[in-house]
Design an enzyme around this catalytic site. Structure first.
Site, PDB file in Angstrom:
ATOM      1  N   ARG A  30       0.599  -1.161   0.052  1.00  0.00           N
ATOM      2  CA  ARG A  30       0.452  -0.118  -0.148  1.00  0.00           C
ATOM      3  C   ARG A  30       0.968   0.781  -0.354  1.00  0.00           C
ATOM      4  O   ARG A  30       1.994   1.704   0.863  1.00  0.00           O
ATOM      5  CB  ARG A  30      -0.784   0.229   0.932  1.00  0.00           C
ATOM      6  CG  ARG A  30      -1.566  -1.281   1.076  1.00  0.00           C
ATOM      7  CD  ARG A  30      -3.051  -0.589   1.890  1.00  0.00           C
ATOM      8  NE  ARG A  30      -3.383  -2.400   2.320  1.00  0.00           N
ATOM      9  CZ  ARG A  30      -5.400  -2.509   0.843  1.00  0.00           C
ATOM     10  NH1 ARG A  30      -5.353  -2.128   0.174  1.00  0.00           N
ATOM     11  NH2 ARG A  30      -5.666  -3.635   1.433  1.00  0.00           N
ATOM     12  N   ASP A  31       0.880   2.194  -0.807  1.00  0.00           N
ATOM     13  CA  ASP A  31       1.299   3.503  -1.140  1.00  0.00           C
ATOM     14  C   ASP A  31       1.174   4.451   0.379  1.00  0.00           C
ATOM     15  O   ASP A  31      -0.387   3.860   0.896  1.00  0.00           O
ATOM     16  CB  ASP A  31       0.745   5.051  -2.012  1.00  0.00           C
ATOM     17  CG  ASP A  31       1.866   5.112  -2.391  1.00  0.00           C
ATOM     18  OD1 ASP A  31       1.574   4.925  -3.921  1.00  0.00           O
ATOM     19  OD2 ASP A  31       2.070   6.354  -1.239  1.00  0.00           O
ATOM     20  N   ASN A  88       4.992   6.675 -13.475  1.00  0.00           N
ATOM     21  CA  ASN A  88       5.535   7.997 -13.904  1.00  0.00           C
ATOM     22  C   ASN A  88       6.716   7.273 -14.559  1.00  0.00           C
ATOM     23  O   ASN A  88       7.431   6.854 -13.760  1.00  0.00           O
ATOM     24  CB  ASN A  88       5.210   8.561 -12.058  1.00  0.00           C
ATOM     25  CG  ASN A  88       4.018   9.143 -11.860  1.00  0.00           C
ATOM     26  OD1 ASN A  88       3.663   9.545 -12.854  1.00  0.00           O
ATOM     27  ND2 ASN A  88       3.804   8.663 -10.848  1.00  0.00           N
ATOM     28  N   VAL A  97      10.765   7.506  -7.161  1.00  0.00           N
ATOM     29  CA  VAL A  97      11.338   6.288  -6.700  1.00  0.00           C
ATOM     30  C   VAL A  97      11.805   5.506  -8.097  1.00  0.00           C
ATOM     31  O   VAL A  97      10.941   5.455  -8.721  1.00  0.00           O
ATOM     32  CB  VAL A  97      10.599   5.303  -6.228  1.00  0.00           C
ATOM     33  CG1 VAL A  97      11.469   4.294  -5.247  1.00  0.00           C
ATOM     34  CG2 VAL A  97      10.040   5.640  -4.873  1.00  0.00           C
ATOM     35  N   HIS A 101       7.723   1.164 -10.425  1.00  0.00           N
ATOM     36  CA  HIS A 101       6.281   0.459 -10.217  1.00  0.00           C
ATOM     37  C   HIS A 101       5.637   0.426 -10.572  1.00  0.00           C
ATOM     38  O   HIS A 101       5.087   1.951 -11.899  1.00  0.00           O
ATOM     39  CB  HIS A 101       6.749   1.134  -8.582  1.00  0.00           C
ATOM     40  CG  HIS A 101       6.813   2.104  -8.983  1.00  0.00           C
ATOM     41  ND1 HIS A 101       7.984   2.748  -8.942  1.00  0.00           N
ATOM     42  CD2 HIS A 101       6.077   3.738  -8.812  1.00  0.00           C
ATOM     43  CE1 HIS A 101       8.177   4.573  -8.410  1.00  0.00           C
ATOM     44  NE2 HIS A 101       6.657   4.629  -8.404  1.00  0.00           N
TER      45      HIS A 101
HETATM   46  P1  AMP Z   1       5.952   7.721  -8.016  1.00  0.00           P
HETATM   47  O1  AMP Z   1       5.916   8.653  -7.864  1.00  0.00           O
HETATM   48  O2  AMP Z   1       5.493   7.210  -8.885  1.00  0.00           O
HETATM   49  O3  AMP Z   1       8.036   7.446  -8.145  1.00  0.00           O
HETATM   50  O4  AMP Z   1       5.717   6.805  -7.070  1.00  0.00           O
HETATM   51  C1  AMP Z   1       6.510   6.386  -5.713  1.00  0.00           C
HETATM   52  C2  AMP Z   1       5.339   6.275  -4.209  1.00  0.00           C
HETATM   53  O5  AMP Z   1       5.990   5.846  -3.596  1.00  0.00           O
HETATM   54  C3  AMP Z   1       4.782   7.723  -3.960  1.00  0.00           C
HETATM   55  O6  AMP Z   1       2.957   7.629  -4.567  1.00  0.00           O
HETATM   56  C4  AMP Z   1       4.769   7.312  -2.785  1.00  0.00           C
HETATM   57  O7  AMP Z   1       3.741   8.176  -2.079  1.00  0.00           O
HETATM   58  C5  AMP Z   1       5.204   6.199  -2.456  1.00  0.00           C
HETATM   59  N1  AMP Z   1       5.929   5.744  -1.296  1.00  0.00           N
HETATM   60  C6  AMP Z   1       7.134   6.460  -1.371  1.00  0.00           C
HETATM   61  N2  AMP Z   1       7.415   6.137   0.392  1.00  0.00           N
HETATM   62  C7  AMP Z   1       6.647   5.285   0.775  1.00  0.00           C
HETATM   63  C8  AMP Z   1       6.819   3.726   1.528  1.00  0.00           C
HETATM   64  N3  AMP Z   1       7.957   3.686   2.710  1.00  0.00           N
HETATM   65  N4  AMP Z   1       6.475   2.833   1.596  1.00  0.00           N
HETATM   66  C9  AMP Z   1       5.429   3.142   1.174  1.00  0.00           C
HETATM   67  N5  AMP Z   1       5.039   3.634  -0.623  1.00  0.00           N
HETATM   68  C10 AMP Z   1       6.228   5.013  -0.747  1.00  0.00           C
END
Ligand code: AMP
Ligand code: ZN
Length: 115
Positions: A30-31, A88, A97, A101
């Site tokens: 879960r995000d 993204n 990140v 994903h």
């Molecule tokens: P993106 O911006 O597409 O690279 O997505 C990265 C996602 O990772 C974002 O929606 C963040 O909210 C999520 N995220 C960052 N750190 C964590 C974490 N520790 N656990 C779960 N989701 C995370």
């Protein structure tokens, strides 16, 4: 595994997460900052920096991520009403990140165009 990759560390169990699915190639969590009632991240277990770095040998993995998404959408009860899958890519794409994903967002109506 790059030791500084957030999702590699989550997959390895070095950092906590709300994990809802795992098999030999895909992990779903879960995000941490949900943007919809259901906001799941489908992670490749293999470190791939971006969808731009997907190679021919990874094509089965991409199909597997899609299959897992379909299964989890049903499990989460959002399959019939619909949901959104998002990848993204890079700075303008909003990628924060650098580990492949797919976002699965559901449980509310999604606007278009995206912001
Ligand atoms: P993106 O911006 O597409 O690279 O997505 C990265 C996602 O990772 C974002 O929606 C963040 O909210 C999520 N995220 C960052 N750190 C964590 C974490 N520790 N656990 C779960 N989701 C995370
Ligand atoms: Zn990684």
């Amino acid at each position: 595994m790059p030791s500084d990759c957030l999702f590699c560390r989550i997959i390895a169990g070095e950092l906590p997460s709300a994990q809802i699915y795992a098999d030999d190639s895909v992990v779903a969590i879960r995000d941490i900052s949900p943007q919809a009632p259901t906001h799941i991240l489908l992670l490749s277990r293999k470190h791939i920096a971006s969808v731009r770095d997907v190679a021919e040998e990874d094509h089965d993995l991409i199909g597997k991520i899609c299959d897992v998404g379909t299964e989890l959408a049903t499990r989460e009860g959002i399959a019939d009403d619909g949901y959104r899958l998002v990848i993204n890519v890079g700075r303008d794409g909003g990628q924060t990140v650098d580990h492949l994903h797919v976002h699965m967002l559901g449980g509310r109506h999604m606007a278009w165009p995206p912001g």
